[in-house]
Design a protein around this motif. Sequence first.
Motif, PDB file in Angstrom:
ATOM      1  N   LYS A  15       8.396  29.607  32.068  1.00  0.00           N
ATOM      2  CA  LYS A  15       7.811  28.359  31.946  1.00  0.00           C
ATOM      3  C   LYS A  15       6.402  28.170  31.701  1.00  0.00           C
TER       4      LYS A  15
ATOM      5  N   TYR B  74      12.355  22.277  38.491  1.00  0.00           N
ATOM      6  CA  TYR B  74      12.203  22.639  37.044  1.00  0.00           C
ATOM      7  C   TYR B  74      11.502  23.854  36.798  1.00  0.00           C
ATOM      8  N   TRP B  75       9.942  23.621  37.036  1.00  0.00           N
ATOM      9  CA  TRP B  75       8.742  24.578  36.757  1.00  0.00           C
ATOM     10  C   TRP B  75       9.083  25.926  37.182  1.00  0.00           C
TER      11      TRP B  75
ATOM     12  N   LYS C 267      11.819  27.721  38.161  1.00  0.00           N
ATOM     13  CA  LYS C 267      13.025  28.459  37.785  1.00  0.00           C
ATOM     14  C   LYS C 267      12.474  29.353  36.810  1.00  0.00           C
TER      15      LYS C 267
ATOM     16  N   ASP D 107       9.067  23.762  42.647  1.00  0.00           N
ATOM     17  CA  ASP D 107       9.485  22.488  41.778  1.00  0.00           C
ATOM     18  C   ASP D 107      11.073  23.394  41.195  1.00  0.00           C
TER      19      ASP D 107
END
Length: 184
Positions: A93, A181-182, A184, A179
């Motif tokens: 990411k 999203y961030w 993973k 977080d």
Amino acid sequence: MNSRRALLMGATAAVFVSSGVLAGCSSPSMEVDEAVKKMDAAMDDTFAAVHPSLKWSDGPAGMSQHRDLLNREDGEITVARNRYVRTKVSKPKIAVLAKAVEKNWKAKGYELEYQNRKVPSFSYGTPEGVSVKFDVRGEILIISAAISDTKYPGHSGDIDDGDYPNGLDLDDTVPNVTDPYWSK
């Protein structure tokens, strides 16, 4: 200023200076408070453009005096601040985040000043004279801002404590917020 904080602030200022970003002007036109407001606004805009949003903490705003080749004061200072990303951003990411930040800066009309795609690390200049930088140092992600067209107030050092009233330690810069999203 403790030695770790000095190291973190000094590394940021050195990157801006060595990249040619902070070439001095003949007559500084800005007061320190105005410089801090411009830097913080550029970083606020950067973080507002990232979705999902990231958690972050401001390091202290600091100023360093410019000197000429004979080590004489030249009446100008560089004002700089690091903003530390507190959200853990996974390696895959990091590239996504870098692209989002760079896309936002290009859309705002910022001009590329320095780039290293391997890290990734890059800096752009705003029309207001602020240099903003995206930098990855291991697991630490930093968005920095600096501006040099600033009048010397008679001293160098910290302007404020940022989000660290008890002093900034290297451990304070390591991301500690997960977080979905961030991270993973």
